[in-house]
Design a protein around this motif. Structure first.
Motif, mmCIF file in Angstrom:
data_model
loop_
_atom_site.group_PDB
_atom_site.id
_atom_site.type_symbol
_atom_site.label_atom_id
_atom_site.label_comp_id
_atom_site.label_asym_id
_atom_site.label_seq_id
_atom_site.Cartn_x
_atom_site.Cartn_y
_atom_site.Cartn_z
ATOM 1 N N UNK A 166 0.980 -0.762 0.138
ATOM 2 C CA UNK A 166 -0.230 0.354 0.132
ATOM 3 C C UNK A 166 0.631 0.792 0.001
ATOM 4 N N UNK A 167 2.466 1.441 0.505
ATOM 5 C CA UNK A 167 3.191 2.276 -0.462
ATOM 6 C C UNK A 167 2.329 3.965 0.802
ATOM 7 N N UNK A 205 -5.911 8.322 7.353
ATOM 8 C CA UNK A 205 -4.459 7.591 7.261
ATOM 9 C C UNK A 205 -3.899 6.534 6.922
ATOM 10 N N UNK A 206 -2.500 7.044 6.418
ATOM 11 C CA UNK A 206 -1.939 6.087 6.296
ATOM 12 C C UNK A 206 -1.218 5.323 7.135
ATOM 13 N N UNK A 207 -1.133 3.299 6.379
ATOM 14 C CA UNK A 207 -0.457 2.797 7.529
ATOM 15 C C UNK A 207 0.261 3.400 8.557
ATOM 16 N N UNK A 211 -0.553 2.356 12.514
ATOM 17 C CA UNK A 211 0.026 2.145 13.667
ATOM 18 C C UNK A 211 0.776 2.834 15.325
ATOM 19 N N UNK A 212 0.443 4.176 14.195
ATOM 20 C CA UNK A 212 1.169 4.868 15.883
ATOM 21 C C UNK A 212 -0.216 5.114 16.482
ATOM 22 N N UNK A 225 5.758 -2.965 6.429
ATOM 23 C CA UNK A 225 6.838 -2.419 5.333
ATOM 24 C C UNK A 225 6.279 -3.114 4.337
ATOM 25 N N UNK A 226 6.674 -1.700 3.209
ATOM 26 C CA UNK A 226 5.645 -1.787 1.850
ATOM 27 C C UNK A 226 6.796 -2.503 1.449
ATOM 28 N N UNK A 227 5.341 -3.048 1.217
ATOM 29 C CA UNK A 227 5.688 -4.074 -0.600
ATOM 30 C C UNK A 227 5.512 -3.877 -1.727
#
Length: 293
Positions: A166-167, A205-207, A211-212, A225-227
């Motif tokens: 998801x960058x 929100x981004x990933x 998580x924050x 971890x961006x894949x």
């Protein structure tokens, strides 16, 4: 509360009994609970529920529908949707109100990527309820906040590493409790027929942001971890997914990757007369229940 919402709730028109398909699922069990809190006669239908119901076995539909006045439809996510056949049978059995759980972007050609211009299985369901001849409401939620606490991302967050393609994309994750409240309003109140509600949270929100927020409540932060897409798909296949299933998963994440899920939608406010629940509130409540303990 808006004056429009006051008008809706002052002309409450509950139709009973209400059949809730997917009655043990994320939104379904919440809809069941809210309806029963209101004293509405409710059937919780699923393969493992108190009212037997299986989307893949149409012989289970008639008994579940018998005498039902309204139905909350949580469709089977399949390439060949049984929703149109179910809608036809529901109307023939006397159902007069349909509330369909669809998906954000179903009304936007190409939202899920190339080859999805007709809205896929959700599009078929939407066309069926619109043509049903009875009162209908369509709910189009984006990605659920609960995917991080009880869904597909939960184990990864709990175990400390969330790896996705998801960058830097963002989404305005919607709380399943909000979805359920809108569904119950549409099932039991006047003023929602013919409405299409796009449902989201109040901010994108981004990933890493997600998580924050979880770390603030739990004291433990998972790594994001961006894949790249190829690595993600290969990982799914190595876990036993078919190529087709891996492709569907990747397509489903595209709206986050591209931030098409980021814009805030007004469906919760239009349906309920209030703002949607913030992701931080969802995290606080989920953490208090031990979601990531």
């Amino acid at each position: 509360m808006t004056s429009a919402h006051m008008t809706q709730t002052s002309t409450t028109s509950t139709r009973e009994p209400v059949l809730v398909t997917g009655g043990t699922g994320k939104t379904g069990r919440r809809v069941v609970a809210l309806l029963r809190e209101r004293g509405v006669e409710t059937r919780a239908a699923s393969r493992s529920g108190e009212t037997p119901f299986d989307w893949t076995d149409p012989t289970t539909w008639a008994a579940a529908l018998d005498g039902a006045a309204a139905v909350y439809i949580t469709p089977l996510d399949a390439s060949h949707s049984p929703t149109p056949a179910f809608v036809e049978q529901a109307v023939a059995s006397g159902v007069r109100r349909l509330v369909l759980l669809s998906a954000r972007g179903t009304d936007q050609p190409g939202y899920f990527g190339p080859g999805h211009d007709d809205g896929g299985p959700h599009g078929a369901g939407e066309r069926a309820v619109r043509a049903s001849g009875v009162a209908w409401t369509i709910l189009r939620p984006g990605w659920f906040a609960q995917n991080f606490s009880e869904g597909v991302f939960h184990d990864a967050v709990r175990d400390g590493e969330l790896a996705l393609p998801t960058g830097d994309g963002k989404a305005s994750f919607v709380d399943a409790d909000d979805i359920a409240e809108v569904a119950v309003a549409a099932l039991t109140e006047d003023g929602h027929a013919g409405q299409e509600y796009g449902l989201s949270g109040p901010r994108a929100l981004g990933m890493d942001d997600v998580l924050d927020e979880i770390a603030k409540e739990t004291g433990k932060r998972a790594a994001y971890v961006p894949l790249d897409t190829a690595a993600f798909r290969a990982g799914l296949v190595s876990q036993g997914f078919t190529d087709e299933e891996a492709g569907l998963w990747t397509d489903a994440l595209n709206p986050i990757t591209s931030s098409r899920e980021a814009p805030v939608l007004d469906g919760v406010r239009r349906a309920l007369g209030r703002e949607p629940r913030d992701f931080a509130v969802f995290v606080r409540d989920a953490a208090a229940r031990g979601a990531w303990g």
